[in-house]
Design a protein around this motif. Structure first.
Motif, short mmCIF file in Angstrom:
data_model
loop_
_atom_site.label_atom_id
_atom_site.label_comp_id
_atom_site.label_asym_id
_atom_site.label_seq_id
_atom_site.Cartn_x
_atom_site.Cartn_y
_atom_site.Cartn_z
N TYR A 501 4.83 81.40 23.96
CA TYR A 501 4.71 82.54 23.06
C TYR A 501 3.99 83.71 23.73
O TYR A 501 4.27 84.88 23.44
N LYS A 502 3.07 83.41 24.65
CA LYS A 502 2.40 84.49 25.38
C LYS A 502 3.37 85.18 26.33
O LYS A 502 3.44 86.42 26.40
N ARG A 503 4.11 84.37 27.09
CA ARG A 503 5.03 84.96 28.07
C ARG A 503 6.07 85.83 27.39
O ARG A 503 6.51 86.84 27.96
N ARG A 504 6.49 85.46 26.17
CA ARG A 504 7.49 86.25 25.47
C ARG A 504 6.97 87.64 25.14
O ARG A 504 7.75 88.57 24.94
N GLN A 505 5.66 87.80 25.06
CA GLN A 505 5.06 89.09 24.71
C GLN A 505 4.55 89.86 25.93
O GLN A 505 3.97 90.94 25.78
N ALA A 506 4.73 89.31 27.10
CA ALA A 506 4.24 89.97 28.32
C ALA A 506 5.16 91.12 28.71
O ALA A 506 6.37 91.09 28.43
N PRO A 507 4.63 92.14 29.37
CA PRO A 507 5.51 93.21 29.86
C PRO A 507 6.41 92.71 30.98
O PRO A 507 6.16 91.67 31.58
N VAL A 508 7.46 93.46 31.24
CA VAL A 508 8.35 93.12 32.36
C VAL A 508 7.60 93.35 33.67
O VAL A 508 6.62 94.10 33.73
N GLY A 509 8.10 92.71 34.71
CA GLY A 509 7.53 92.89 36.03
C GLY A 509 8.57 92.56 37.08
O GLY A 509 9.58 91.90 36.78
N PRO A 510 8.39 92.99 38.32
CA PRO A 510 9.41 92.82 39.35
C PRO A 510 9.67 91.36 39.69
O PRO A 510 8.75 90.58 39.89
N ARG A 511 10.92 91.01 39.78
CA ARG A 511 11.36 89.66 40.10
C ARG A 511 11.44 89.50 41.62
O ARG A 511 12.15 90.24 42.28
N ILE A 512 10.72 88.49 42.14
CA ILE A 512 10.76 88.27 43.60
C ILE A 512 11.11 86.83 43.95
O ILE A 512 11.18 86.49 45.12
N THR A 513 11.33 85.97 42.93
CA THR A 513 11.83 84.63 43.17
C THR A 513 13.16 84.48 42.43
O THR A 513 13.55 85.36 41.65
N HIS A 514 13.85 83.38 42.65
CA HIS A 514 15.13 83.20 41.97
C HIS A 514 14.95 82.67 40.55
O HIS A 514 15.93 82.48 39.84
N ARG A 515 13.68 82.44 40.12
CA ARG A 515 13.43 82.02 38.73
C ARG A 515 12.13 82.65 38.26
O ARG A 515 11.04 82.12 38.46
N ALA A 516 12.23 83.81 37.66
CA ALA A 516 11.07 84.54 37.18
C ALA A 516 10.95 84.35 35.67
O ALA A 516 11.90 83.95 34.99
N PHE A 517 9.77 84.67 35.13
CA PHE A 517 9.59 84.68 33.68
C PHE A 517 10.13 85.99 33.14
O PHE A 517 9.46 87.01 33.11
N GLY A 518 11.37 85.98 32.75
CA GLY A 518 12.04 87.17 32.25
C GLY A 518 13.45 86.78 31.88
O GLY A 518 13.67 85.79 31.18
N LYS A 519 14.44 87.50 32.40
CA LYS A 519 15.83 87.18 32.11
C LYS A 519 16.22 85.80 32.63
O LYS A 519 17.13 85.16 32.10
N ASP A 520 15.54 85.35 33.68
CA ASP A 520 15.83 84.03 34.25
C ASP A 520 15.39 82.89 33.34
O ASP A 520 15.86 81.76 33.48
N TRP A 521 14.40 83.14 32.49
CA TRP A 521 13.67 82.08 31.80
C TRP A 521 13.86 82.26 30.30
O TRP A 521 13.30 83.17 29.71
N ARG A 522 14.63 81.38 29.69
CA ARG A 522 14.95 81.54 28.26
C ARG A 522 14.67 80.22 27.53
O ARG A 522 15.58 79.51 27.13
N TYR A 523 13.40 79.95 27.40
CA TYR A 523 12.97 78.72 26.73
C TYR A 523 12.55 79.00 25.30
O TYR A 523 11.91 80.03 25.02
N PRO A 524 12.89 78.10 24.36
CA PRO A 524 12.48 78.32 22.97
C PRO A 524 10.97 78.19 22.81
O PRO A 524 10.34 77.33 23.43
N ILE A 525 10.39 79.05 22.00
CA ILE A 525 8.96 78.96 21.72
C ILE A 525 8.68 77.73 20.87
O ILE A 525 7.78 76.93 21.16
#
Length: 530
Positions: A501-525
Motif C-alpha cells: 500500500y505504501k509503494r502504490r502511493q509513492a511517486p514515480v522514479g527512473p527505472r534502471i532494472t528490468h523489474r522496478a516498483f512501477g509499471k513492472d510491478w502490479r501486485y494486489p494490495i
C-alpha cells in the motif's frame, strides 16, 4: 547510399514540436548527403502515448503532422507513428518521399510484459514492408519485431537486403549488450545487416538511453551512437554492405546507471515545466546521491537543499551537509523541526495519554519535514525529489507523507548497495560527496543512536534477497535453498507484502532494472497469497 539514424528526444504528446524536430534533423541529414532518415518507434508522438491513443483528436493531430512531413522533398523519411484505420490502431512506420507515401509497416509483435502494454492499444501487423532506395531494398521492423525470428525472416523473404529497426527500447542494466546480442541473432539468421535506431531521453519512469547502432552482415558493430545524448548518425551502404563508420564509446555499467538517473531527473523536471528541484538533505548517503544527481541534471542554480535537524540529528550530519552544499554551490537552508514537533505533540498529548512512545513519534518527525518541503515547493515552483532507495521501498522502511512526500523518487529503483557504488563512482569524476557520508553507518536519526540495521538485515543480505524475489521472481524457498538464512528471507518477504500500500502511493522514479516498483510491478494490495 547514406542512411541517417535520428536518435532524438521527443516529448510525449508534443506532436507539433516533435514534427519540427524531425524536420530539423532531416534537413541536417540532407546537408550531410543522406538519402534516407529513419526515426525511432512512435517518434512523432513520443513513447508511450498510453491512453492518448484512445482519443480520436489525437490521431487527427498525427495525420496533420504526417501531411506536413510529406511536403519535405529531397530525402526519404521513415517515420514512426501510431495510425488508426477503421476500428483498429497500429504501431506503424510510414515511408515518405517527395510527396508520396511509399508504404506503411505495422508492428507485428506487440510486447505485453514488464513496462509494456501495447496489446491494450494496438492490433498486430501481418505483412512485411520492403522499399527500395538507390537500388538497395530496405526491410522495416519495429522494436519487438527483432526479438523473434519471424518478422526479420519475412522481410528477408520479401527481398530485403538491409534491415532497418525503429525502436523505443527503455534502459535497464545490461540492456545495451542484450539488444546487440539479439540483433546479432537476426543478422546471423538472415545474413542481412541491421540498422537499429533508438529513442533517447526520460519519459515518466522510463529512461531511453539511445545507443543506436548498425551491424554489418557478419554481426560486427560497424557504427555506434553515443548513449544518453541526441545524435544524428550516418550509415553508408555500398552494394548492400554496411561500411564502418563512427564508433562512440559507451559508458561502463555504473556510469550508465548514474547517467540514466540524471536523464530521468532532467527530463521529468524539464518536460513538465518545473522551476527546479528541492530536496531534504540529511547528511546520509541517499540524500547526498540525490543531490549530486539533481545538480548534474539541472545545474546548481536550479537546486535547493534543505536540512531539517531535530534533537536526534548528529552534529556530523550537519557538518557533512554543509560541506557538500559548499562543494556543489547550491542554495541551502536549515529549518529546525523540533519546535514544530513539540507543538504537534502538545496537541496530540490528550489522545496519546497512557500510550507508550513508538514509531508514531518517529514518523511525525518525517511528516513535519515532508510538510515543510511541500510548502517550499508550492512557493518556489520547484519539484520535491524524494530520496528513498529500492531497499527501503521493498521493506517499507519509509514514511507515507513524510520522506515519501514529493514528486519524483530518484532512487526508487536503486538498491542501497548500488547507492554506495554510485556515490563512489561520482566522486571519481569530482569529489562532491564527503567521504564520511559514504562510510558512516546509515541511520534515519529519528531516535537516539538509531541505525538502519537495527530494523533491517544487513544491506548486502537484504539486497541479494530483494534481487532474487523482486527482480527474478524466485520463491522464498528457492532463496533459502541458496543458503540465505530462513529468518532473513521470511522477514524480507513479509515486509515486502505488507507494504504494498505504501509503494502504490509513492511517486514515480527512473527505472534502471528490468523489474522496478512501477509499471513492472502490479501486485494486489489486498492479498493473502503466502
Amino acid at each position: 547510399m547514406r542512411i541517417a539514424l535520428a536518435q532524438f528526444n521527443p516529448v510525449v504528446g508534443d506532436i507539433a514540436g516533435n514534427t519540427r524536430r524531425i524536420l530539423e534533423l532531416a534537413r541536417e541529414a540532407m546537408a550531410a548527403g543522406a538519402d534516407v532518415l529513419v526515426t525511432p518507434e512512435l517518434a512523432l508522438t513520443g513513447y508511450s502515448p498510453e491512453d492518448l491513443l484512445l482519443r480520436g483528436h489525437f490521431f487527427r493531430a498525427v495525420s496533420a503532422a504526417m501531411d506536413e512531413l510529406l511536403e519535405l522533398d529531397g530525402i526519404t523519411l521513415v517515420i514512426g507513428h501510431p495510425v488508426r484505420l477503421g476500428a483498429e490502431t497500429f504501431n506503424a512506420a510510414t515511408v515518405l518521399r517527395d510527396g508520396n507515401r511509399l508504404g506503411q509497416y505495422h508492428k507485428m509483435l506487440l510486447p505485453n510484459d514488464q513496462v509494456f502494454d501495447e496489446c491494450r492499444y494496438f492490433t498486430p501487423g501481418a505483412a512485411p514492408l520492403v522499399f527500395e532506395q538507390d537500388g538497395v531494398k530496405l526491410g522495416v521492423l519495429i522494436c519487438e519485431d527483432i526479438w523473434s525470428v519471424e518478422p526479420a525472416a519475412e522481410a528477408a523473404d520479401a527481398g530485403a537486403e538491409v534491415l532497418v529497426a525503429l525502436n523505443a527500447s527503455p534502459f535497464h542494466r545490461d540492456k545495451v549488450a542484450t539488444r546487440q546480442e539479439t540483433a546479432r541473432y537476426r543478422v546471423q539468421e538472415t545474413g542481412l545487416p541491421l540498422l537499429y535506431v533508438n529513442l533517447v531521453g526520460g519519459q515518466d519512469e522510463l529512461v531511453f538511453d539511445g545507443a543506436s547502432f548498425a551491424l554489418d552482415a557478419e554481426g560486427e558493430v560497424a557504427v555506434q551512437a553515443p548513449a544518453y545524448d541526441e545524435a544524428l548518425i550516418f550509415v553508408d551502404v555500398e552494394c548492400g554492405r554496411v561500411m564502418p563508420g563512427d564508433q562512440a564509446s559507451l559508458p561502463a555499467p555504473t556510469e550508465s546507471v548514474y547517467r540514466a538517473l540524471v536523464t530521468g531527473v532532467r527530463d521529468y523536471i524539464g518536460k513538465n515545466g518545473f522551476a527546479g528541484a528541492l530536496l531534504g538533505l540529511s547528511g546520509g548517503v541517499d540524500s547526498a546521491l540525490t543531490l549530486a544527481v539533481a545538480v548534474d541534471a539541472l545545474g546548481a542554480d536550479k537546486v535547493h537543499a534543505v536540512m531539517m535537524p531535530s534533537r536526534y540529528t548528529a552534529d556530523i550530519s550537519l557538518i557533512d551537509s554543509r560541506d557538500m552544499v559548499k562543494r556543489l554551490d547550491v542554495r541551502y537552508d536549515e529549518i529546525d523541526i523540533w519546535p514544530t514537533y513539540e507543538s504537534f505533540m502538545a496537541a496530540l498529548s490528550p489522545a496519546f495519554a497512557g500510550l507508550a512512545a513508538d514509531t508514531t513519534e518517529e514518523n511525525l518527525q518525517a511528516r513535519i519535514r515532508g510538510t515543510l518541503l511541500m510548502a517550499l515547493s508550492n512557493k518556489s515552483g520547484k519539484l520535491v525529489l524524494t530520496t528513498g532507495n529500492k531497499s527501503e521501498m521493498t521493506t517499507g522502511y519509509c514514511t507515507l507523507y513524510g520522506d515519501m512526500a514529493g514528486g519524483f523518487a530518484v532512487l526508487k529503483d536503486v538498491a542501497k548497495t548500488l547507492v554506495f557504488e554510485l556515490c563512489r563512482w561520482r566522486n571519481t569524476v569530482g569529489e562532491v560527496i564527503p567521504e564520511r557520508i559514504i562510510t558512516r553507518p546509515p541511520s534515519a536519526e529519528l531516535r537516539p543512536d538509531q541505525k538502519d540495521q537495527d530494523s533491517l538485515p544487513p544491506y548486502e543480505v537484504l539486497d541479494a534477497i530483494m534481487q532474487r524475489y523482486v527482480e527474478e521472481n524466485r520463491s522464498g524457498e528457492e532463496i533459502i535453498a541458496e543458503g540465505f538464512a530462513e529468518a532473513d528471507v521470511r522477514r524480507v518477504v513479509r515486509l515486502l507484502k505488507i507494504n504494498e500500500y505504501k509503494r502504490r502511493q509513492a511517486p514515480v522514479g527512473p527505472r534502471i532494472t528490468h523489474r522496478a516498483f512501477g509499471k513492472d510491478w502490479r501486485y494486489p494490495i489486498t492479498n493473502r497469497f503466502s
